[in-house]
Design an enzyme around this catalytic site. Structure first.
Site, PDB file in Angstrom:
ATOM      1  N   MET A   1       0.832  -1.202   0.000  1.00  0.00           N
ATOM      2  CA  MET A   1       0.000   0.000   0.000  1.00  0.00           C
ATOM      3  C   MET A   1       0.865   1.250   0.000  1.00  0.00           C
ATOM      4  O   MET A   1       0.939   1.966   0.978  1.00  0.00           O
ATOM      5  CB  MET A   1      -0.926   0.000   1.205  1.00  0.00           C
ATOM      6  CG  MET A   1      -0.255  -0.185   2.525  1.00  0.00           C
ATOM      7  SD  MET A   1      -1.427  -0.962   3.635  1.00  0.00           S
ATOM      8  CE  MET A   1      -1.670  -2.504   2.748  1.00  0.00           C
ATOM      9  N   PRO A   2       1.486   1.475  -1.123  1.00  0.00           N
ATOM     10  CA  PRO A   2       2.425   2.617  -1.173  1.00  0.00           C
ATOM     11  C   PRO A   2       1.688   3.955  -1.181  1.00  0.00           C
ATOM     12  O   PRO A   2       0.514   4.042  -1.553  1.00  0.00           O
ATOM     13  CB  PRO A   2       3.143   2.422  -2.508  1.00  0.00           C
ATOM     14  CG  PRO A   2       2.827   1.052  -2.963  1.00  0.00           C
ATOM     15  CD  PRO A   2       1.506   0.695  -2.357  1.00  0.00           C
ATOM     16  N   TYR A   3       2.416   4.949  -0.739  1.00  0.00           N
ATOM     17  CA  TYR A   3       1.968   6.343  -0.817  1.00  0.00           C
ATOM     18  C   TYR A   3       3.077   7.121  -1.507  1.00  0.00           C
ATOM     19  O   TYR A   3       4.236   7.090  -1.062  1.00  0.00           O
ATOM     20  CB  TYR A   3       1.713   6.901   0.586  1.00  0.00           C
ATOM     21  CG  TYR A   3       1.474   8.394   0.605  1.00  0.00           C
ATOM     22  CD1 TYR A   3       0.217   8.913   0.300  1.00  0.00           C
ATOM     23  CD2 TYR A   3       2.505   9.276   0.884  1.00  0.00           C
ATOM     24  CE1 TYR A   3       0.003  10.278   0.294  1.00  0.00           C
ATOM     25  CE2 TYR A   3       2.299  10.647   0.879  1.00  0.00           C
ATOM     26  CZ  TYR A   3       1.042  11.140   0.588  1.00  0.00           C
ATOM     27  OH  TYR A   3       0.829  12.499   0.568  1.00  0.00           O
TER      28      TYR A   3
ATOM     29  N   PHE B   1      -1.646   5.072  -3.348  1.00  0.00           N
ATOM     30  CA  PHE B   1      -2.104   6.470  -3.370  1.00  0.00           C
ATOM     31  C   PHE B   1      -1.022   7.346  -3.995  1.00  0.00           C
ATOM     32  O   PHE B   1       0.168   7.153  -3.735  1.00  0.00           O
ATOM     33  CB  PHE B   1      -2.303   6.998  -1.950  1.00  0.00           C
ATOM     34  CG  PHE B   1      -3.560   6.559  -1.271  1.00  0.00           C
ATOM     35  CD1 PHE B   1      -4.379   5.588  -1.815  1.00  0.00           C
ATOM     36  CD2 PHE B   1      -3.934   7.121  -0.048  1.00  0.00           C
ATOM     37  CE1 PHE B   1      -5.542   5.189  -1.173  1.00  0.00           C
ATOM     38  CE2 PHE B   1      -5.083   6.729   0.598  1.00  0.00           C
ATOM     39  CZ  PHE B   1      -5.895   5.767   0.046  1.00  0.00           C
TER      40      PHE B   1
END
Lengths: 68, 68, 68, 68, 68, 68
Positions: free
Chosen positions: D1-3, D41
């Site tokens: 779940m990278p940002y 995101f």
């Protein structure tokens, strides 16, 4: 002179993978916005699993529940 | 009530140097914008060399190439 | 190759004051850590008063209460 | 779940270019780290020229000097 | 799809406390803005005491002075 | 002395809702980590829909596709 910050969970990302991320995102800024690589900074942050939350839970617990 | 974040590569920055950065940037905000030191926060992030990119390369490789 | 982010409330900071902040913090990094100005980035964010909280209150209300 | 946060100077970046940046950096995270797009995101910040510094100067003045 | 970053000094924050922060801030975004937990990210950064400044001083020295 | 940054899409968040977010997250830090409200900063960033990506798409397009 873009600045890009990439945050991912800390899960054994290798130096080669980091180099690929740096090259890939720099190429993207060059291609889309004609930016100069020499003034494009990339900073990668690796975040411990217990420090990252999603769905109201730390990510490791979130994944266990999802797998549950 | 300013918030200042300073990111530098992790290369043996000493506690004294960090204290100098904190004092210097706080003084700057006081002098230029008349801010109160008591509500001026400074956060220093030290970033591993392989996590910092410039010119499409991790910074250690970038420097070797530049020196090359 | 430092990256510095300065967040202040949006209250009529002039272009000259911004230039002073940029010069001042760059000089600081040069002096304390011997960094190169050419690879020192500074980004200033001006934050609306209602978007900044302290003491559990938006800053404009906080200041009115303190002035009370 | 990278940002991923991309900061660029505010200079007429179009909605199509932003979409290209979002798609490109998401694809990169999928390809290099096998991340899921659904939890990747991307936030793009456009920074006014007078709020971005390099070489101790606001970027518009820096560029004029370099061109000078 | 909110993104929340919480920075605190590194002082033995436990995994349970982190889980409480993640749950609490996610619940807040759900309650106030009707956001979906599934697309609410929380990232907690723990900052070494010597890397956090307030009042122009590293926080540990600031506290000693205040206690002094 | 925590620092909390909340990023949400720009969609008519009211001043009252921002005040609720500020109070709620400050209370959370007080309750979980016994932090002082007087040195707890909250900064809210509202991000234009076309500047926020998820699933490889700008969020407005992502939502239309999901609704589709």
């Amino acid at each position: 002179m873009p600045y890009i910050n990439i945050k991912v969970t800390r899960q054994g990302v290798t130096a080669d993978q980091k180099a690929e991320l740096i090259r890939g995102v720099t190429d993207l800024l060059v291609r889309v916005l004609d930016k100069s690589p020499a003034t494009t900074f990339v900073v990668i942050d690796e975040v411990a699993l217990e420090n990252w939350g999603i769905g109201g839970l730390p990510v490791d617990k979130y994944r266990r529940d999802a797998a549950g």
